[in-house]
Design a protein around this motif. Structure first.
Motif, PDB file in Angstrom:
ATOM      1  N   GLY A   7       0.812  -1.216   0.000  1.00 20.79           N
ATOM      2  CA  GLY A   7       0.000   0.000   0.000  1.00 20.79           C
ATOM      3  C   GLY A   7       0.838   1.254   0.000  1.00 20.79           C
ATOM      4  N   SER A   8       0.166   2.352   0.270  1.00 22.76           N
ATOM      5  CA  SER A   8       0.863   3.631   0.178  1.00 22.76           C
ATOM      6  C   SER A   8       0.774   4.437   1.467  1.00 22.76           C
ATOM      7  CB  SER A   8       0.289   4.431  -0.984  1.00 22.76           C
ATOM      8  OG  SER A   8      -1.098   4.633  -0.782  1.00 22.76           O
ATOM      9  N   SER A   9       0.332   3.822   2.555  1.00 22.54           N
ATOM     10  CA  SER A   9       0.256   4.551   3.818  1.00 22.54           C
ATOM     11  C   SER A   9       1.644   4.765   4.391  1.00 22.54           C
ATOM     12  CB  SER A   9      -0.586   3.778   4.837  1.00 22.54           C
ATOM     13  OG  SER A   9      -1.892   3.614   4.366  1.00 22.54           O
ATOM     14  N   ARG A  10       1.799   5.896   5.081  1.00 16.42           N
ATOM     15  CA  ARG A  10       3.097   6.213   5.675  1.00 16.42           C
ATOM     16  C   ARG A  10       2.913   6.775   7.076  1.00 16.42           C
ATOM     17  NH1 ARG A  10       5.608  10.490   1.911  1.00 16.42           N
ATOM     18  NH2 ARG A  10       3.476  11.272   2.021  1.00 16.42           N
ATOM     19  N   ILE A  11       4.005   6.730   7.828  1.00 20.91           N
ATOM     20  CA  ILE A  11       4.074   7.366   9.135  1.00 20.91           C
ATOM     21  C   ILE A  11       5.130   8.458   9.034  1.00 20.91           C
ATOM     22  CG2 ILE A  11       4.686   7.086  11.576  1.00 20.91           C
ATOM     23  CD1 ILE A  11       3.921   4.126  11.311  1.00 20.91           C
ATOM     24  N   GLU A  12       4.809   9.637   9.526  1.00 25.83           N
ATOM     25  CA  GLU A  12       5.805  10.700   9.609  1.00 25.83           C
ATOM     26  C   GLU A  12       6.192  10.847  11.074  1.00 25.83           C
ATOM     27  OE1 GLU A  12       6.559  15.351   8.311  1.00 25.83           O
ATOM     28  OE2 GLU A  12       4.500  14.605   8.427  1.00 25.83           O
ATOM     29  N   LEU A  13       7.461  10.646  11.349  1.00 24.17           N
ATOM     30  CA  LEU A  13       7.999  10.845  12.691  1.00 24.17           C
ATOM     31  C   LEU A  13       8.608  12.238  12.720  1.00 24.17           C
ATOM     32  CD1 LEU A  13       9.791   7.421  13.225  1.00 24.17           C
ATOM     33  CD2 LEU A  13       7.492   8.101  13.968  1.00 24.17           C
ATOM     34  N   MET A  14       8.200  13.049  13.702  1.00 27.59           N
ATOM     35  CA  MET A  14       8.625  14.440  13.735  1.00 27.59           C
ATOM     36  C   MET A  14       9.201  14.788  15.106  1.00 27.59           C
ATOM     37  SD  MET A  14       5.271  16.163  11.896  1.00 27.59           S
ATOM     38  CE  MET A  14       4.367  16.058  13.416  1.00 27.59           C
ATOM     39  N   HIS A  15      10.189  15.652  15.090  1.00 25.61           N
ATOM     40  CA  HIS A  15      10.763  16.178  16.331  1.00 25.61           C
ATOM     41  C   HIS A  15      10.973  17.675  16.161  1.00 25.61           C
ATOM     42  CE1 HIS A  15      13.110  16.457  20.003  1.00 25.61           C
ATOM     43  NE2 HIS A  15      13.925  17.250  19.329  1.00 25.61           N
ATOM     44  N   ARG A  16      10.644  18.389  17.218  1.00 28.65           N
ATOM     45  CA  ARG A  16      10.884  19.830  17.238  1.00 28.65           C
ATOM     46  C   ARG A  16      11.295  20.192  18.655  1.00 28.65           C
ATOM     47  NH1 ARG A  16       7.234  24.474  14.337  1.00 28.65           N
ATOM     48  NH2 ARG A  16       7.691  26.018  15.910  1.00 28.65           N
ATOM     49  N   THR A  17      12.272  21.039  18.776  1.00 29.06           N
ATOM     50  CA  THR A  17      12.846  21.346  20.088  1.00 29.06           C
ATOM     51  C   THR A  17      11.889  22.058  21.021  1.00 29.06           C
ATOM     52  OG1 THR A  17      13.811  23.347  19.136  1.00 29.06           O
ATOM     53  CG2 THR A  17      15.216  21.390  19.217  1.00 29.06           C
ATOM     54  N   ASP A  18      10.821  22.674  20.491  1.00 25.37           N
ATOM     55  CA  ASP A  18       9.917  23.433  21.362  1.00 25.37           C
ATOM     56  C   ASP A  18       8.582  22.738  21.631  1.00 25.37           C
ATOM     57  OD1 ASP A  18       8.884  23.705  18.822  1.00 25.37           O
ATOM     58  OD2 ASP A  18       8.578  25.863  18.951  1.00 25.37           O
ATOM     59  N   ILE A  19       8.474  21.460  21.320  1.00 22.56           N
ATOM     60  CA  ILE A  19       7.237  20.714  21.587  1.00 22.56           C
ATOM     61  C   ILE A  19       7.228  20.270  23.049  1.00 22.56           C
ATOM     62  CG2 ILE A  19       5.964  18.578  21.048  1.00 22.56           C
ATOM     63  CD1 ILE A  19       5.736  20.746  18.886  1.00 22.56           C
ATOM     64  N   ASP A  20       6.082  20.403  23.704  1.00 22.91           N
ATOM     65  CA  ASP A  20       5.952  20.002  25.108  1.00 22.91           C
ATOM     66  C   ASP A  20       6.227  18.512  25.274  1.00 22.91           C
ATOM     67  OD1 ASP A  20       5.280  22.517  26.010  1.00 22.91           O
ATOM     68  OD2 ASP A  20       3.134  22.206  25.740  1.00 22.91           O
ATOM     69  N   PRO A  21       6.699  18.122  26.459  1.00 24.91           N
ATOM     70  CA  PRO A  21       6.934  16.694  26.729  1.00 24.91           C
ATOM     71  C   PRO A  21       5.651  15.886  26.555  1.00 24.91           C
ATOM     72  CG  PRO A  21       7.854  18.049  28.469  1.00 24.91           C
ATOM     73  CD  PRO A  21       7.051  18.967  27.587  1.00 24.91           C
ATOM     74  N   ALA A  22       5.841  14.598  26.335  1.00 20.63           N
ATOM     75  CA  ALA A  22       4.709  13.695  26.096  1.00 20.63           C
ATOM     76  C   ALA A  22       3.843  13.540  27.337  1.00 20.63           C
ATOM     77  CB  ALA A  22       5.247  12.333  25.676  1.00 20.63           C
ATOM     78  N   PRO A  23       2.522  13.382  27.145  1.00 19.21           N
ATOM     79  CA  PRO A  23       1.664  13.095  28.292  1.00 19.21           C
ATOM     80  C   PRO A  23       2.057  11.770  28.923  1.00 19.21           C
ATOM     81  CG  PRO A  23       0.404  13.038  26.232  1.00 19.21           C
ATOM     82  CD  PRO A  23       1.808  13.442  25.889  1.00 19.21           C
ATOM     83  N   GLU A  24       1.767  11.629  30.194  1.00 19.24           N
ATOM     84  CA  GLU A  24       2.189  10.441  30.923  1.00 19.24           C
ATOM     85  C   GLU A  24       1.593   9.153  30.366  1.00 19.24           C
ATOM     86  OE1 GLU A  24       1.600   8.871  35.386  1.00 19.24           O
ATOM     87  OE2 GLU A  24       2.386  10.903  35.194  1.00 19.24           O
ATOM     88  N   ARG A  25       0.340   9.181  29.949  1.00 21.22           N
ATOM     89  CA  ARG A  25      -0.317   7.964  29.463  1.00 21.22           C
ATOM     90  C   ARG A  25      -0.876   8.189  28.063  1.00 21.22           C
ATOM     91  NH1 ARG A  25      -2.335   3.786  32.612  1.00 21.22           N
ATOM     92  NH2 ARG A  25      -4.346   4.085  31.623  1.00 21.22           N
ATOM     93  N   ARG A  26      -0.026   8.107  27.075  1.00 19.80           N
ATOM     94  CA  ARG A  26      -0.468   8.269  25.690  1.00 19.80           C
ATOM     95  C   ARG A  26      -1.499   7.205  25.349  1.00 19.80           C
ATOM     96  NH1 ARG A  26       4.840   9.715  22.079  1.00 19.80           N
ATOM     97  NH2 ARG A  26       5.510  11.478  23.312  1.00 19.80           N
ATOM     98  N   GLY A  27      -2.471   7.571  24.553  1.00 16.42           N
ATOM     99  CA  GLY A  27      -3.494   6.635  24.126  1.00 16.42           C
ATOM    100  C   GLY A  27      -4.639   6.485  25.113  1.00 16.42           C
ATOM    101  N   TYR A  28      -4.524   7.100  26.295  1.00 17.24           N
ATOM    102  CA  TYR A  28      -5.564   6.984  27.307  1.00 17.24           C
ATOM    103  C   TYR A  28      -6.168   8.346  27.648  1.00 17.24           C
ATOM    104  CZ  TYR A  28      -3.940   2.240  27.858  1.00 17.24           C
ATOM    105  OH  TYR A  28      -3.598   0.944  27.616  1.00 17.24           O
ATOM    106  N   SER A  29      -6.028   9.291  26.744  1.00 19.34           N
ATOM    107  CA  SER A  29      -6.648  10.596  26.922  1.00 19.34           C
ATOM    108  C   SER A  29      -7.371  10.928  25.621  1.00 19.34           C
ATOM    109  CB  SER A  29      -5.587  11.656  27.257  1.00 19.34           C
ATOM    110  OG  SER A  29      -4.621  11.721  26.237  1.00 19.34           O
ATOM    111  N   LYS A  30      -8.119  12.014  25.613  1.00 19.22           N
ATOM    112  CA  LYS A  30      -8.866  12.365  24.405  1.00 19.22           C
ATOM    113  C   LYS A  30      -7.909  12.643  23.256  1.00 19.22           C
ATOM    114  CE  LYS A  30     -12.949  13.706  26.637  1.00 19.22           C
ATOM    115  NZ  LYS A  30     -14.226  14.248  26.477  1.00 19.22           N
TER     116      LYS A  30
END
Length: 131
Positions: free
Chosen positions: A49-72
């Motif tokens: 197929g043609s689906s892709r994932i873009e992995l991105m990093h930026r120095t000014d993005i807030d840290p990840a939430p503690e429980r990814r996938g378990y919030s809205k």
């Protein structure tokens, strides 16, 4: 219409690239860098197929939430890996390599054979078989 790609903000771009290329046979392009914005990214392509994932990093993005996938918001990424045996093998490989399996293999009420693993940054990846 189709989904072209999904994008994930990453703390460690290289570890995330390694995870998805190692376990899901993605192929990464050369890294893109924009020093003026403190931004870098990889596009990961799947063989089917043609689906892709873009992995991105930026120095000014807030840290990840503690429980990814378990919030809205986005809950998980689902990747079809083939047959049920392929799901079983990949789950055992991930477990053997120390990755956290948060949902053991099972047949869901709506007929999917699946398991759920956390990637190296805690994002939930649903691993499914062909239905």
């Amino acid at each position: 219409m189709k989904i072209d790609h999904i994008a994930i903000w990453c703390d460690d771009l290289e570890r995330m690239r390694e995870f998805y290329t190692t376990y899901f046979a993605c192929v990464a392009n050369d890294i893109y860098r924009n020093p003026s914005k403190g931004y870098s990214s990889y596009f990961l392509s799947f063989s089917a197929g043609s689906s892709r994932i873009e992995l991105m990093h930026r120095t000014d993005i807030d840290p990840a939430p503690e429980r990814r996938g378990y919030s809205k918001g986005w809950a998980h990424l689902s990747i079809c890996v083939g047959e049920r045996e392929d799901v079983d093998k990949l789950v055992e490989r991930l477990r053997g390599d120390g990755h956290r399996i948060v949902g053991e293999t099972r047949l869901t009420g709506d007929g999917y054979y699946e398991a759920v693993v956390e990637d190296v940054e805690g994002n939930l990846v649903e691993i499914i078989a062909n239905k």
